[in-house]
Design an enzyme around this catalytic site. Structure first.
Site, PDB file in Angstrom:
ATOM      1  N   GLY A  95     -16.819 -55.947   7.357  1.00  0.00           N
ATOM      2  CA  GLY A  95     -16.725 -55.742   5.917  1.00  0.00           C
ATOM      3  C   GLY A  95     -17.089 -54.307   5.586  1.00  0.00           C
ATOM      4  N   GLY A  97     -19.171 -51.706   5.014  1.00  0.00           N
ATOM      5  CA  GLY A  97     -20.605 -51.514   5.189  1.00  0.00           C
ATOM      6  C   GLY A  97     -21.127 -50.188   4.678  1.00  0.00           C
ATOM      7  N   GLY A 131     -25.403 -47.049   5.589  1.00  0.00           N
ATOM      8  CA  GLY A 131     -24.361 -46.920   4.580  1.00  0.00           C
ATOM      9  C   GLY A 131     -23.975 -45.497   4.245  1.00  0.00           C
ATOM     10  N   ARG A 184     -11.254 -41.424  -0.587  1.00  0.00           N
ATOM     11  CA  ARG A 184      -9.890 -41.305  -0.079  1.00  0.00           C
ATOM     12  C   ARG A 184      -8.956 -42.144  -0.942  1.00  0.00           C
ATOM     13  NH1 ARG A 184     -11.449 -44.417   5.335  1.00  0.00           N
ATOM     14  NH2 ARG A 184     -11.500 -46.557   4.583  1.00  0.00           N
ATOM     15  N   ASP A 263      -9.456 -54.400  12.181  1.00  0.00           N
ATOM     16  CA  ASP A 263      -9.999 -54.057  10.869  1.00  0.00           C
ATOM     17  C   ASP A 263      -9.644 -52.634  10.469  1.00  0.00           C
ATOM     18  OD1 ASP A 263     -12.014 -53.766  13.111  1.00  0.00           O
ATOM     19  OD2 ASP A 263     -12.998 -52.535  11.605  1.00  0.00           O
TER      20      ASP A 263
END
Length: 480
Positions: A95, A97, A131, A184, A263
């Site tokens: 996910g 993170g 993070g 981005r 992913d």
């Protein structure tokens, strides 16, 4: 991206929040981190102007800092959930993170685009990570996305890099190291792994809802198909084709993504998420960019096969809502689609019509053999073709790269390559030489940011906070 009247042109872009409208099962609402400092290091005015029609003269640095560093007036932020096969092993502990979906904005072309962050703080998917994103990591991703875009690769684009004043500790960089947050733009942040997560959740209903959204926004031509099953299979076929074309783009420009986990595969067939990437120094199918890829799973030459495997793994969740046997049949066309796209791009790098057959096909094969056996610089070879091309190459094979010593050192193999190039050029009409020169210029950039080049512009940043060499490199990349 608030709908209220604001003086910030960026924040005035209407946020459509399509993923949020799908429901909370796809994301976790998260806050953005607060940072002690905000220093704008890169702003992509070209991107905002070309895609959204924003006038760079009307956008101040503070507008970038407010929208993409302080994240004011834009909540909630959505950390998307996904799983993935990482180096062949399924991992459900994934996910967003260290990032979130910031906004979804319609471009001037009518297409929906995502703004997504990297390094914006911890989320429920962070596990033990902080993070954050290192400044060097942000600079590298920005260089990669700009270089790939101007080389004709379907890629995400870096909108901004903002240094945040924190010190980070990393095992793969001298630490403490500087931090940043990157924003981005991409067509979508939905991944193969987004569907893989829904399979583990045993929620085909959520999968179907998500796929309907994907088709509506990113495959609109399929909406006219009345049969739901045919529409879904049409999506898979289009994704196979897009992925094959993307890998052909990587391979032709000599790019090794390095971490092609599921992913990191976009459901729109777009390249994104650049970590330990590298542009190959020489044509070596075994070249591996990631120091932790000990078995070379994601080597340069393995990329076509790995993306085929990723598409095959995607059949597992999609089989809950469409027939797997028919997907398997569709995937059989991947190899042909890839080789067709790759051959076309390589012919263009040689200055030839992408659909030219016969001797042109032989020339492409002989060029790759020459590059692999001599290990001459891959990018310099094609840049030299561009710079030295002359119509005189049709009159005498000896004129072809006559001043290039490394070709002379190839001996008889170099002579055979020259003779074949000479033959191919003579199979073309005289007036086609201008087209050859134009293709060589269009498809062979003079500047490709290999690792030594990136280190050369990073060193003055690290030592004396001198950003000019980086900006000079970007200007050269954009000048093509």
């Amino acid at each position: 991206m608030s709908t209220s009247t604001l003086t910030n042109p960026i924040l005035n872009l209407p946020d459509e929040r399509c993923v949020e409208a799908l429901g909370e099962a796809y994301y976790e609402a998260v806050p953005a981190a607060t940072f002690p400092e905000h220093h704008l290091r890169f702003r992509n005015d070209r991107l905002l102007a070309e895609t959204f029609g924003l006038d760079p003269q009307q956008i101040q640095d503070d507008h970038y800092l407010e929208a993409f560093g302080k994240f004011q007036g834009q909540e909630p932020f959505l950390a998307l959930g996904y799983h993935g096969y990482q180096f062949g092993t399924y991992n459900p502990q994934l996910g967003d993170g260290r990032g979130f979906l910031l906004a979804q904005v319609r471009g001037q072309d009518g297409c929906l685009y995502d703004f997504g962050t990297k390094g914006s703080g911890r989320t429920p998917f962070s596990r033990t990570a902080d993070g954050r994103l290192t400044l060097k990591g942000g600079v590298r991703e920005m260089i990669a996305s700009e270089a790939l875009h101007y080389a004709g690769v379907h890629t995400s684009r870096t909108v901004s890099v903002i240094e945040t004043g924190e010190s980070l500790w990393r095992g793969d960089e001298p630490s403490p190291t500087r931090s940043c947050v990157l924003v981005r733009q991409s067509r979508s942040h939905i991944r193969f792994g987004t569907f893989e997560r829904l399979l583990v959740m045993d929620r085909p209903d959520l999968m179907e809802r998500l796929l309907n959204h994907v088709i509506a926004e990113y495959y609109p031509d399929l909406r006219a198909i009345a049969s739901v099953q045919d529409r879904y299979l049409g999506f898979y076929q289009a994704l196979v084709e897009r992925t094959a074309q993307l890998v052909a783009q990587w391979m032709s420009v000599g790019f090794c993504h390095a971490v092609l986990n599921t992913d990191n595969m976009s459901i729109t067939g777009e390249s994104f998420d650049y970590g330990p990437f590298a542009f190959i120094p020489a044509f070596d199918p075994g070249f591996t960019a990631a120091y932790f890829d000990h078995d070379g799973r994601y080597s340069y030459g393995n990329q076509p096969g790995i993306c085929h495997w990723n598409l095959e793994m995607l059949q597992r969740p999609l089989a809950r809502i469409m027939p797997r046997e028919e997907m398997a049949q569709i995937l059989k066309g991947y190899g042909e689609a890839y080789y067709r796209a790759y051959r076309q791009r390589m012919r263009q790098k040689l200055g030839l019509d992408p659909h030219l057959e016969g001797s042109a096909e032989a020339l492409m094969g002989q060029t790759l053999q020459l590059l692999e056996s001599t290990q001459m610089d891959y990018h310099q070879f094609f840049a030299t073709l561009r710079q030295e091309f002359s119509p005189l190459w049709r009159t005498d094979a000896g004129h072809i790269l006559s001043e290039t010593r490394w070709l002379a050192s190839a001996g008889p193999q170099g002579d055979r390559w020259r003779d074949l190039y000479h033959q191919v050029l003579n199979e073309l009409p005289d007036f086609a030489m201008d087209d050859v020169a134009q293709r060589l210029t269009q498809h062979n950039p003079l500047i490709v940011p290999t690792r030594p080049m990136i280190e050369a512009v990073w060193d003055p940043i690290a030592r004396e906070d001198n950003w000019q060499p980086l900006y000079d490199l970007l200007q050269k990349i954009r000048s093509h």
